[in-house]
Scaffold this motif. Sequence first.
Motif, PDB file in Angstrom:
ATOM      1  N   ASP A  96      21.152  -6.065  -8.267  1.00  0.00           N
ATOM      2  CA  ASP A  96      21.697  -6.981  -9.270  1.00  0.00           C
ATOM      3  C   ASP A  96      20.520  -7.826  -9.734  1.00  0.00           C
ATOM      4  N   ASP A  97      20.012  -7.487 -10.911  1.00  0.00           N
ATOM      5  CA  ASP A  97      18.838  -8.171 -11.453  1.00  0.00           C
ATOM      6  C   ASP A  97      19.298  -9.252 -12.434  1.00  0.00           C
ATOM      7  N   GLN A  98      19.802 -10.365 -11.865  1.00  0.00           N
ATOM      8  CA  GLN A  98      20.307 -11.488 -12.656  1.00  0.00           C
ATOM      9  C   GLN A  98      21.424 -11.047 -13.602  1.00  0.00           C
ATOM     10  N   GLU A  99      22.276 -10.152 -13.134  1.00  0.00           N
ATOM     11  CA  GLU A  99      23.355  -9.617 -13.966  1.00  0.00           C
ATOM     12  C   GLU A  99      24.656 -10.396 -13.816  1.00  0.00           C
ATOM     13  N   ASN A 100      24.808 -11.093 -12.701  1.00  0.00           N
ATOM     14  CA  ASN A 100      26.019 -11.877 -12.489  1.00  0.00           C
ATOM     15  C   ASN A 100      25.754 -13.380 -12.656  1.00  0.00           C
ATOM     16  N   GLU A 101      24.575 -13.809 -12.228  1.00  0.00           N
ATOM     17  CA  GLU A 101      24.152 -15.199 -12.389  1.00  0.00           C
ATOM     18  C   GLU A 101      22.683 -15.223 -12.772  1.00  0.00           C
ATOM     19  N   SER A 102      22.349 -15.951 -13.793  1.00  0.00           N
ATOM     20  CA  SER A 102      20.943 -16.100 -14.171  1.00  0.00           C
ATOM     21  C   SER A 102      20.205 -16.821 -13.056  1.00  0.00           C
ATOM     22  N   GLY A 103      19.021 -16.297 -12.718  1.00  0.00           N
ATOM     23  CA  GLY A 103      18.229 -16.905 -11.666  1.00  0.00           C
ATOM     24  C   GLY A 103      18.585 -16.429 -10.274  1.00  0.00           C
ATOM     25  N   VAL A 104      19.537 -15.497 -10.174  1.00  0.00           N
ATOM     26  CA  VAL A 104      19.943 -14.972  -8.869  1.00  0.00           C
ATOM     27  C   VAL A 104      19.920 -13.445  -8.917  1.00  0.00           C
ATOM     28  N   ASN A 105      19.240 -12.836  -7.945  1.00  0.00           N
ATOM     29  CA  ASN A 105      19.263 -11.378  -7.841  1.00  0.00           C
ATOM     30  C   ASN A 105      19.754 -10.993  -6.452  1.00  0.00           C
ATOM     31  N   CYS A 106      20.081  -9.718  -6.262  1.00  0.00           N
ATOM     32  CA  CYS A 106      20.538  -9.302  -4.939  1.00  0.00           C
ATOM     33  C   CYS A 106      20.333  -7.818  -4.725  1.00  0.00           C
ATOM     34  N   LEU A 107      20.313  -7.452  -3.458  1.00  0.00           N
ATOM     35  CA  LEU A 107      20.279  -6.057  -3.032  1.00  0.00           C
ATOM     36  C   LEU A 107      21.474  -5.841  -2.117  1.00  0.00           C
TER      37      LEU A 107
ATOM     38  N   THR B 187      15.667 -16.073  -7.661  1.00  0.00           N
ATOM     39  CA  THR B 187      14.554 -15.256  -8.127  1.00  0.00           C
ATOM     40  C   THR B 187      13.200 -15.922  -7.927  1.00  0.00           C
ATOM     41  N   TYR B 188      13.144 -17.253  -8.081  1.00  0.00           N
ATOM     42  CA  TYR B 188      11.850 -17.931  -7.948  1.00  0.00           C
ATOM     43  C   TYR B 188      11.390 -17.985  -6.497  1.00  0.00           C
ATOM     44  N   ARG B 189      12.345 -17.852  -5.566  1.00  0.00           N
ATOM     45  CA  ARG B 189      12.033 -17.983  -4.151  1.00  0.00           C
ATOM     46  C   ARG B 189      11.885 -16.627  -3.467  1.00  0.00           C
ATOM     47  N   THR B 190      12.761 -15.699  -3.825  1.00  0.00           N
ATOM     48  CA  THR B 190      12.719 -14.359  -3.252  1.00  0.00           C
ATOM     49  C   THR B 190      12.903 -13.350  -4.376  1.00  0.00           C
ATOM     50  N   PRO B 191      11.818 -12.880  -4.964  1.00  0.00           N
ATOM     51  CA  PRO B 191      11.913 -11.920  -6.068  1.00  0.00           C
ATOM     52  C   PRO B 191      12.614 -10.635  -5.622  1.00  0.00           C
ATOM     53  N   LEU B 192      13.154  -9.919  -6.595  1.00  0.00           N
ATOM     54  CA  LEU B 192      13.870  -8.683  -6.295  1.00  0.00           C
ATOM     55  C   LEU B 192      12.964  -7.683  -5.587  1.00  0.00           C
ATOM     56  N   ARG B 193      11.689  -7.675  -5.942  1.00  0.00           N
ATOM     57  CA  ARG B 193      10.738  -6.749  -5.317  1.00  0.00           C
ATOM     58  C   ARG B 193      10.638  -6.997  -3.821  1.00  0.00           C
ATOM     59  N   THR B 194      10.742  -8.246  -3.421  1.00  0.00           N
ATOM     60  CA  THR B 194      10.685  -8.588  -1.995  1.00  0.00           C
ATOM     61  C   THR B 194      11.856  -7.968  -1.243  1.00  0.00           C
ATOM     62  N   LEU B 195      13.038  -8.002  -1.838  1.00  0.00           N
ATOM     63  CA  LEU B 195      14.212  -7.408  -1.203  1.00  0.00           C
ATOM     64  C   LEU B 195      14.092  -5.885  -1.144  1.00  0.00           C
ATOM     65  N   VAL B 196      13.620  -5.279  -2.226  1.00  0.00           N
ATOM     66  CA  VAL B 196      13.464  -3.823  -2.249  1.00  0.00           C
ATOM     67  C   VAL B 196      12.468  -3.371  -1.182  1.00  0.00           C
ATOM     68  N   ASP B 197      11.367  -4.102  -1.054  1.00  0.00           N
ATOM     69  CA  ASP B 197      10.357  -3.738  -0.050  1.00  0.00           C
ATOM     70  C   ASP B 197      10.901  -3.869   1.374  1.00  0.00           C
ATOM     71  N   ALA B 198      11.937  -4.703   1.535  1.00  0.00           N
ATOM     72  CA  ALA B 198      12.495  -4.945   2.869  1.00  0.00           C
ATOM     73  C   ALA B 198      13.784  -4.168   3.117  1.00  0.00           C
ATOM     74  N   VAL B 199      14.098  -3.178   2.272  1.00  0.00           N
ATOM     75  CA  VAL B 199      15.382  -2.492   2.395  1.00  0.00           C
ATOM     76  C   VAL B 199      15.548  -1.794   3.742  1.00  0.00           C
ATOM     77  N   ASP B 200      14.469  -1.233   4.283  1.00  0.00           N
ATOM     78  CA  ASP B 200      14.568  -0.566   5.590  1.00  0.00           C
ATOM     79  C   ASP B 200      14.893  -1.583   6.691  1.00  0.00           C
TER      80      ASP B 200
END
Length: 274
Positions: free
Chosen positions: A214-225, A247-260
């Motif tokens: 969820d790349d800021q699709e439900n709330e602006s400034g909030v993403n999720c995995l 998003t400013y604190r934990t970018p989406l890329r950080t979550l993707v890199d930590a998926v495992d």
Amino acid sequence: MKHTQTSDESTAPGEDSARGAESSRLVGSDRVLAVLKELARYPDGVGLEELTRVMGSPKPTVHRALGALRRAGLAGQDTRGRYVLGDEFLLMAFAHHEARPEHVRIRPVLEALAHRFGETAHYAVLDGREVVYRAKVDPPTGAVRLTSTVGGRNPAHATGVGKVLLAHQLGTVEEIGAWIGDSPLVRRTPRTLGTATDLHHDLRATLERGYALDDQENESGVNCLSLPVYATSPAVPSGAVSVSALTYRTPLRTLVDAVDEIRALLGPLGEPYG
């Protein structure tokens, strides 16, 4: 042609009046439940006049419903005379929620995720076009209020938890179109997916990689995995967990890199079984 009454159609003396009384009781029960649901919208309490106005019902009807709820312990009045949910209702609700098997099993996972990422972790299930949040754990520090609440809802197509569950149900663009029907997809932010084709591409990618974004699709400034959870079925997800981050604190890329790592914390609940 003359109609002959069969034994299945026979009516015992007084049965019609009994059915009428039962129907009346059901209507009355529906009114009481409607008042209970509306009362839950006012954690700070609500006066009889305001409750009557927002419900569009006669004052005596609302007052009788409140009386029934008070006698059952499901409603009460505070020191100002405003009506609030009763302690008995809260006791039943919290006891039921805490004892749910899926909640008991998923809670430690959410706590671990919230602690690891310093962000909010959710568990949600799919209900038609919406997701319903069954559990939520905020981080120990730095929590920011999100729109999600336990028991609350959000559009499934705009959330990570919703998309990961839809991916296991809607395989073709035609199926997605039928699911959308005549009601357009709600655009929560400028990034929300708005067409069956866009949603199909996203759900197909979700199924291939095993998680939704969820790349800021439900709330602006909030993403999720989000990842699926197999708590009650060996092959079909019963729900989904997500890490929702600013998003400013934990970018989406950080979550993707930590998926495992997220999968490891989810453990057997994240794997089909049987």
